[in-house]
Design an enzyme around this catalytic site. Structure first.
Site, PDB file in Angstrom:
ATOM      1  N   ASP A  10      48.165 -10.160 -25.827  1.00  0.00           N
ATOM      2  CA  ASP A  10      47.910  -9.686 -24.462  1.00  0.00           C
ATOM      3  C   ASP A  10      46.431  -9.333 -24.372  1.00  0.00           C
ATOM      4  OD1 ASP A  10      48.160  -6.772 -25.688  1.00  0.00           O
ATOM      5  OD2 ASP A  10      47.397  -6.543 -23.629  1.00  0.00           O
ATOM      6  N   CYS A  66      41.284 -29.505 -15.283  1.00  0.00           N
ATOM      7  CA  CYS A  66      42.159 -28.323 -15.296  1.00  0.00           C
ATOM      8  C   CYS A  66      43.401 -28.499 -14.428  1.00  0.00           C
ATOM      9  CB  CYS A  66      41.348 -27.105 -14.835  1.00  0.00           C
ATOM     10  SG  CYS A  66      42.340 -25.634 -14.586  1.00  0.00           S
ATOM     11  N   ASP A 108      54.085  -1.818 -22.639  1.00  0.00           N
ATOM     12  CA  ASP A 108      53.478  -1.004 -23.685  1.00  0.00           C
ATOM     13  C   ASP A 108      54.059   0.398 -23.580  1.00  0.00           C
ATOM     14  OD1 ASP A 108      52.044  -0.281 -21.284  1.00  0.00           O
ATOM     15  OD2 ASP A 108      50.625   0.742 -22.605  1.00  0.00           O
ATOM     16  N   HIS A 144      42.470 -19.632 -12.170  1.00  0.00           N
ATOM     17  CA  HIS A 144      41.917 -20.609 -13.119  1.00  0.00           C
ATOM     18  C   HIS A 144      41.913 -20.052 -14.540  1.00  0.00           C
ATOM     19  CE1 HIS A 144      39.312 -23.415 -15.184  1.00  0.00           C
ATOM     20  NE2 HIS A 144      38.668 -22.340 -15.643  1.00  0.00           N
ATOM     21  N   CYS A 170      40.370 -25.706  -9.363  1.00  0.00           N
ATOM     22  CA  CYS A 170      39.723 -26.933  -9.834  1.00  0.00           C
ATOM     23  C   CYS A 170      40.165 -28.168  -9.051  1.00  0.00           C
ATOM     24  CB  CYS A 170      40.018 -27.128 -11.321  1.00  0.00           C
ATOM     25  SG  CYS A 170      39.331 -25.803 -12.314  1.00  0.00           S
ATOM     26  N   CYS A 225      44.254 -26.663 -11.824  1.00  0.00           N
ATOM     27  CA  CYS A 225      44.679 -25.435 -11.144  1.00  0.00           C
ATOM     28  C   CYS A 225      44.217 -25.501  -9.692  1.00  0.00           C
ATOM     29  CB  CYS A 225      44.092 -24.217 -11.855  1.00  0.00           C
ATOM     30  SG  CYS A 225      42.413 -23.813 -11.371  1.00  0.00           S
TER      31      CYS A 225
HETATM   32  O1  LIG Z   1      46.920  -0.013 -31.663  1.00  0.00           O
HETATM   33  C1  LIG Z   1      47.287  -0.196 -30.492  1.00  0.00           C
HETATM   34  N1  LIG Z   1      48.434   0.382 -30.046  1.00  0.00           N
HETATM   35  C2  LIG Z   1      48.841   0.208 -28.750  1.00  0.00           C
HETATM   36  N2  LIG Z   1      48.166  -0.505 -27.862  1.00  0.00           N
HETATM   37  C3  LIG Z   1      46.986  -1.107 -28.236  1.00  0.00           C
HETATM   38  C4  LIG Z   1      46.245  -1.832 -27.268  1.00  0.00           C
HETATM   39  C5  LIG Z   1      46.734  -2.007 -25.840  1.00  0.00           C
HETATM   40  C6  LIG Z   1      47.311  -3.408 -25.675  1.00  0.00           C
HETATM   41  N3  LIG Z   1      47.351  -3.783 -24.248  1.00  0.00           N
HETATM   42  C7  LIG Z   1      48.089  -2.872 -23.402  1.00  0.00           C
HETATM   43  C8  LIG Z   1      47.860  -3.172 -21.939  1.00  0.00           C
HETATM   44  C9  LIG Z   1      48.787  -2.333 -21.102  1.00  0.00           C
HETATM   45  C10 LIG Z   1      48.637  -2.673 -19.632  1.00  0.00           C
HETATM   46  C11 LIG Z   1      47.194  -2.500 -19.180  1.00  0.00           C
HETATM   47  C12 LIG Z   1      46.221  -3.244 -20.048  1.00  0.00           C
HETATM   48  C13 LIG Z   1      46.404  -2.970 -21.530  1.00  0.00           C
HETATM   49  C14 LIG Z   1      45.026  -2.394 -27.657  1.00  0.00           C
HETATM   50  N4  LIG Z   1      44.098  -3.084 -26.931  1.00  0.00           N
HETATM   51  C15 LIG Z   1      43.102  -3.376 -27.798  1.00  0.00           C
HETATM   52  N5  LIG Z   1      41.957  -4.020 -27.460  1.00  0.00           N
HETATM   53  C16 LIG Z   1      41.680  -4.410 -26.082  1.00  0.00           C
HETATM   54  C17 LIG Z   1      41.128  -3.258 -25.333  1.00  0.00           C
HETATM   55  C18 LIG Z   1      41.301  -2.984 -24.014  1.00  0.00           C
HETATM   56  C19 LIG Z   1      40.635  -1.821 -23.590  1.00  0.00           C
HETATM   57  C20 LIG Z   1      39.940  -1.203 -24.596  1.00  0.00           C
HETATM   58  S1  LIG Z   1      40.129  -2.058 -26.044  1.00  0.00           S
HETATM   59  N6  LIG Z   1      43.367  -2.930 -29.039  1.00  0.00           N
HETATM   60  C21 LIG Z   1      44.558  -2.294 -28.971  1.00  0.00           C
HETATM   61  C22 LIG Z   1      45.299  -1.594 -29.934  1.00  0.00           C
HETATM   62  C23 LIG Z   1      46.506  -0.986 -29.561  1.00  0.00           C
HETATM   63 ZN   LIG Z   2      41.083 -24.557 -13.077  1.00  0.00          ZN
END
Ligand SMILES: O=c1[nH]cnc2c(CCNCC3CCCCC3)c3[nH]c(NCc4cccs4)nc3cc12
Ligand SMILES: [Zn+2]
Length: 380
Positions: free
Chosen positions: A274, A312, A100, A343, A317, A314
């Site tokens: 993700d 499963c 990201d 799991h 399990c 894993c």
């Molecule tokens: O518009 C967005 N732009 C950029 N990133 C977004 C993310 C983070 C996606 N996962 C990154 C990961 C990078 C490594 C660490 C973990 C995240 C989002 N996550 C969520 N919802 C889940 C949410 C998670 C937490 C609060 S809401 N909506 C999102 C919208 C956006």
């Molecule tokens: Zn399992």
């Protein structure tokens, strides 16, 4: 199976093998290998999927991991990881990595952050040191990490937001997307994804999609969702946005989601996901099964000799009882989170494999109906 429609863009190859309604079955090709889609990407926060060795993550069926720019730029630093051979080498994960931009976590983790036209300034949540993230620096950091899929720096528009707020926020992200594209170093097997914003407003979502298509990306993420809006709102925005994106490029729904969200989003044309849920829930004792979610800390498991899910396969399990897992969580033992994370990741990958197969055989509607019927029956 229709003939594969292959477009090997400057960066990433993406082939579509089959469709079922709006759903797509495809394959993403990167410098570090291929990814069968629809795919779920486990989150490897600080260069590790917490509690998992990379071999174990690969054994769950995961083909691509998500790397976390915000944490890695603060510690150990992008230049240091580059000097050590890049993130694949550093964390011993030879398969594809998507990173990201760091922007989302700056807004959710950092303190004293100030956002302006040029980027975002913030203080590290670790030691209070000052940092600045611009579109150019965000792209440079991901290049230093040797990420196969680089995400543009965007502003995730909060929910709720007025149409004016969403428009202003989205247009800033589109200007940043342009700058990221200009800064991105083109290499075969590496690509740059744009991120659609626009809140819950169809006209803004279409404006954003059109802007990104005009710039041209290897893939298109749908952002600004799973940020507190009702699930039906998320699906409605998705239904509006996915068809506005190039059909021949991958679509990534950021931060999603629960198993039922994955099923419904694949049905609406999403290829990549993700989410921290399977790993975070694994650490807190929450398990995913075909019949729904299970809280392993609940006392009703303490005499239960059955595996969590006999089908499963894993390590949890195939080797341990619910009673044992309950005991580990009650005792605060390390092995509890490790086994349940394994799991949960296996459950997510098995679900994605089932979705891929259902699209191939044109039976996605039946698969989805059967999934919801069983999943809703679960005990929380
Ligand atoms: O518009 C967005 N732009 C950029 N990133 C977004 C993310 C983070 C996606 N996962 C990154 C990961 C990078 C490594 C660490 C973990 C995240 C989002 N996550 C969520 N919802 C889940 C949410 C998670 C937490 C609060 S809401 N909506 C999102 C919208 C956006
Ligand atoms: Zn399992």
């Amino acid at each position: 199976m229709s003939a594969p429609a292959t477009t090997s863009g400057a960066g990433l190859g993406f082939e579509l093998f089959a469709r079922d309604g709006a759903a797509r079955r495809g394959r993403l090709t990167t410098a570090h290998g291929t990814v069968e889609t629809p795919a779920f990407m486990p989150v490897g926060t600080v260069a590790t999927v917490k509690g998992m060795m990379p071999e174990q993550v690969a054994a769950t069926g995961a083909e691509i991991l998500l790397g976390n720019t915000y944490h890695l730029m603060l510690r150990p630093g992008a230049e240091r990881i580059a000097a050590l051979g890049g993130l694949h080498r550093f964390m011993n994960w030879p398969k594809p990595i998507l990173t990201d931009s760091g922007g989302f976590q700056v807004m959710s983790l950092a303190s004293l952050r100030r956002l302006d036209e040029d980027g975002v300034t913030f203080k590290s949540h670790l030691d209070g040191s000052a940092h600045r993230l611009t579109p150019e620096r965000a792209v440079e950091i991901q290049d230093l990490l040797d990420s196969n899929v680089t995400m543009v720096l965007d502003e995730c528009t909060p929910f709720p937001a007025t149409e004016e707020q969403a428009a202003s926020s989205m247009r800033l992200s589109m200007r940043w997307a342009e700058r990221c594209k200009a800064a991105f170093r083109l290499r075969p097997g590496y690509g740059l994804f744009g991120i659609v914003q626009g809140g819950v407003y169809p006209a803004l979502r279409h404006e954003s999609a059109a802007a990104l298509r005009g710039i041209g990306f290897d893939g298109y993420a749908i952002g600004g969702l799973a940020v507190g809006e009702p699930p039906e709102t998320m699906l409605a925005v998705l239904q509006e946005t996915a068809p506005a994106l190039p059909a021949e490029r991958p679509r990534y729904l950021m931060g999603v989601g629960r198993p039922q969200d994955l099923v419904e989003s694949v049905r609406r044309g999403v290829d990549l996901f993700d989410c921290v849920l399977p790993t975070r829930s694994g650490r807190t004792g929450r398990g995913y099964t075909a019949d729904g979610e299970v809280n392993m800390k609940n006392a009703r498991h303490r005499d239960d000799p059955r595996p969590l899910d006999a089908a499963c396969g894993c390590p949890l399990c195939s080797g341990y009882s619910r009673a044992y897992l309950h005991h580990l969580f009650r005792a605060g033992e390390m092995l509890g989170p490790i086994l349940l994370t394994l799991h949960n990741l296996t459950f997510y990958q098995t679900l994605m494999r089932g979705l891929r197969g259902a699209i191939e055989t044109g039976s996605l509607e039946d698969f989805a109906a059967a999934f919801h019927e069983a999943y809703g029956r679960g005990d929380l």
